[in-house]
Design a protein around this motif. Sequence first.
Motif, PDB file in Angstrom:
ATOM      1  N   ALA A  41       9.796   1.099  -1.348  1.00 30.94           N
ATOM      2  CA  ALA A  41      10.667   0.522  -2.376  1.00 30.94           C
ATOM      3  C   ALA A  41       9.864  -0.479  -3.189  1.00 30.94           C
ATOM      4  N   PRO A  42      10.240  -0.657  -4.452  1.00 34.86           N
ATOM      5  CA  PRO A  42       9.599  -1.705  -5.233  1.00 34.86           C
ATOM      6  C   PRO A  42       9.860  -3.061  -4.584  1.00 34.86           C
ATOM      7  N   SER A  43       8.842  -3.879  -4.546  1.00 31.69           N
ATOM      8  CA  SER A  43       8.971  -5.180  -3.902  1.00 31.69           C
ATOM      9  C   SER A  43       9.632  -6.187  -4.827  1.00 31.69           C
ATOM     10  N   PRO A  44      10.729  -6.787  -4.362  1.00 27.15           N
ATOM     11  CA  PRO A  44      11.275  -7.910  -5.125  1.00 27.15           C
ATOM     12  C   PRO A  44      10.329  -9.108  -5.007  1.00 27.15           C
ATOM     13  N   ALA A  45      10.651 -10.161  -5.706  1.00 23.90           N
ATOM     14  CA  ALA A  45       9.825 -11.368  -5.626  1.00 23.90           C
ATOM     15  C   ALA A  45       9.716 -11.831  -4.176  1.00 23.90           C
ATOM     16  N   ARG A  46       8.541 -12.275  -3.803  1.00 21.92           N
ATOM     17  CA  ARG A  46       8.265 -12.686  -2.424  1.00 21.92           C
ATOM     18  C   ARG A  46       9.208 -13.798  -1.965  1.00 21.92           C
ATOM     19  N   PRO A  81       8.234 -14.981  15.562  1.00 25.05           N
ATOM     20  CA  PRO A  81       8.432 -16.251  14.850  1.00 25.05           C
ATOM     21  C   PRO A  81       8.423 -16.064  13.335  1.00 25.05           C
ATOM     22  N   THR A  82       9.381 -16.690  12.679  1.00 22.45           N
ATOM     23  CA  THR A  82       9.488 -16.531  11.228  1.00 22.45           C
ATOM     24  C   THR A  82       8.400 -17.274  10.463  1.00 22.45           C
ATOM     25  N   ASP A  83       7.597 -18.095  11.136  1.00 22.57           N
ATOM     26  CA  ASP A  83       6.499 -18.736  10.412  1.00 22.57           C
ATOM     27  C   ASP A  83       5.414 -17.721  10.047  1.00 22.57           C
ATOM     28  N   GLU A  84       5.565 -16.477  10.504  1.00 26.33           N
ATOM     29  CA  GLU A  84       4.614 -15.412  10.180  1.00 26.33           C
ATOM     30  C   GLU A  84       5.143 -14.483   9.089  1.00 26.33           C
ATOM     31  N   VAL A  85       6.230 -14.869   8.418  1.00 29.49           N
ATOM     32  CA  VAL A  85       6.883 -13.989   7.453  1.00 29.49           C
ATOM     33  C   VAL A  85       5.937 -13.531   6.344  1.00 29.49           C
ATOM     34  N   ASP A  86       5.030 -14.373   5.885  1.00 26.87           N
ATOM     35  CA  ASP A  86       4.117 -13.949   4.823  1.00 26.87           C
ATOM     36  C   ASP A  86       3.171 -12.851   5.309  1.00 26.87           C
ATOM     37  N   SER A  87       2.768 -12.916   6.559  1.00 28.97           N
ATOM     38  CA  SER A  87       1.948 -11.841   7.128  1.00 28.97           C
ATOM     39  C   SER A  87       2.740 -10.545   7.164  1.00 28.97           C
ATOM     40  N   TRP A  88       4.013 -10.630   7.541  1.00 27.11           N
ATOM     41  CA  TRP A  88       4.840  -9.423   7.592  1.00 27.11           C
ATOM     42  C   TRP A  88       4.899  -8.761   6.220  1.00 27.11           C
ATOM     43  N   LEU A  89       5.126  -9.571   5.191  1.00 30.21           N
ATOM     44  CA  LEU A  89       5.233  -9.028   3.841  1.00 30.21           C
ATOM     45  C   LEU A  89       3.909  -8.411   3.403  1.00 30.21           C
ATOM     46  N   ASP A  90       2.806  -9.036   3.803  1.00 26.35           N
ATOM     47  CA  ASP A  90       1.487  -8.456   3.508  1.00 26.35           C
ATOM     48  C   ASP A  90       1.338  -7.094   4.175  1.00 26.35           C
ATOM     49  N   TRP A  91       1.770  -6.991   5.437  1.00 25.61           N
ATOM     50  CA  TRP A  91       1.657  -5.714   6.158  1.00 25.61           C
ATOM     51  C   TRP A  91       2.449  -4.619   5.456  1.00 25.61           C
ATOM     52  N   PHE A  92       3.667  -4.951   5.006  1.00 27.06           N
ATOM     53  CA  PHE A  92       4.494  -3.958   4.322  1.00 27.06           C
ATOM     54  C   PHE A  92       3.859  -3.529   3.004  1.00 27.06           C
ATOM     55  N   ALA A  93       3.243  -4.470   2.300  1.00 19.13           N
ATOM     56  CA  ALA A  93       2.567  -4.135   1.049  1.00 19.13           C
ATOM     57  C   ALA A  93       1.322  -3.284   1.307  1.00 19.13           C
ATOM     58  N   GLU A  94       0.537  -3.655   2.318  1.00 13.77           N
ATOM     59  CA  GLU A  94      -0.673  -2.886   2.644  1.00 13.77           C
ATOM     60  C   GLU A  94      -0.336  -1.451   3.035  1.00 13.77           C
ATOM     61  N   ALA A  95       0.795  -1.246   3.677  1.00 18.82           N
ATOM     62  CA  ALA A  95       1.207   0.090   4.116  1.00 18.82           C
ATOM     63  C   ALA A  95       2.013   0.827   3.032  1.00 18.82           C
ATOM     64  N   ASP A  96       2.161   0.219   1.857  1.00 22.73           N
ATOM     65  CA  ASP A  96       2.918   0.793   0.749  1.00 22.73           C
ATOM     66  C   ASP A  96       4.390   1.001   1.060  1.00 22.73           C
ATOM     67  N   VAL A  97       4.931   0.225   1.995  1.00 22.17           N
ATOM     68  CA  VAL A  97       6.382   0.241   2.220  1.00 22.17           C
ATOM     69  C   VAL A  97       7.044  -0.546   1.099  1.00 22.17           C
ATOM     70  N   LEU A  98       6.435  -1.651   0.718  1.00 24.57           N
ATOM     71  CA  LEU A  98       6.846  -2.412  -0.466  1.00 24.57           C
ATOM     72  C   LEU A  98       5.754  -2.220  -1.502  1.00 24.57           C
ATOM     73  N   THR A  99       6.139  -1.780  -2.689  1.00 22.89           N
ATOM     74  CA  THR A  99       5.166  -1.489  -3.735  1.00 22.89           C
ATOM     75  C   THR A  99       5.342  -2.422  -4.907  1.00 22.89           C
ATOM     76  N   GLY A 100       4.303  -2.602  -5.684  1.00 25.70           N
ATOM     77  CA  GLY A 100       4.357  -3.451  -6.859  1.00 25.70           C
ATOM     78  C   GLY A 100       3.959  -4.877  -6.541  1.00 25.70           C
ATOM     79  N   ALA A 101       4.010  -5.704  -7.549  1.00 28.16           N
ATOM     80  CA  ALA A 101       3.514  -7.080  -7.441  1.00 28.16           C
ATOM     81  C   ALA A 101       4.282  -7.908  -6.419  1.00 28.16           C
ATOM     82  N   GLY A 102       5.577  -7.987  -6.569  1.00 28.67           N
ATOM     83  CA  GLY A 102       6.397  -8.762  -5.653  1.00 28.67           C
ATOM     84  C   GLY A 102       6.065 -10.233  -5.584  1.00 28.67           C
TER      85      GLY A 102
END
Length: 103
Positions: A41-46, A81-102
């Motif tokens: 899916a297209p990535s909404p704003a981070r 832990p939710t303090d790792e949320v930015d890593s999670w979003l990076d993983w989804f972007a790297e795997a093309d689960v979330l696409t676009g700038a976001g």
Amino acid sequence: EAVAIGLVGAAVFGARIGVGSQELAPRIAAILSRLGLPVSAPSPARNLLRRAILGDKKLQGGALSWVLLKDPGRPHVVGQPTDEVDSWLDWFAEADVLTGAGD
């Protein structure tokens, strides 16, 4: 459609934290694609994603519960832990689960 994308995202997540295999996400994505379902899916704003994650009903004590697959048909619940949320979003972007700038 959202569930299909979530299945792929959860498989990516599980592989990154060592719960599932690296082959599981591509396998799930291939099956869902053959069924005509989206796997990204297209990535909404981070900041919007971060806010949605931090407001999730499965959040307890600074950790979010994830239902992940060890293998097909073998679910496993983990708290991350939710303090790792930015890593999670990076993983989804790297795997093309979330696409676009976001951004």
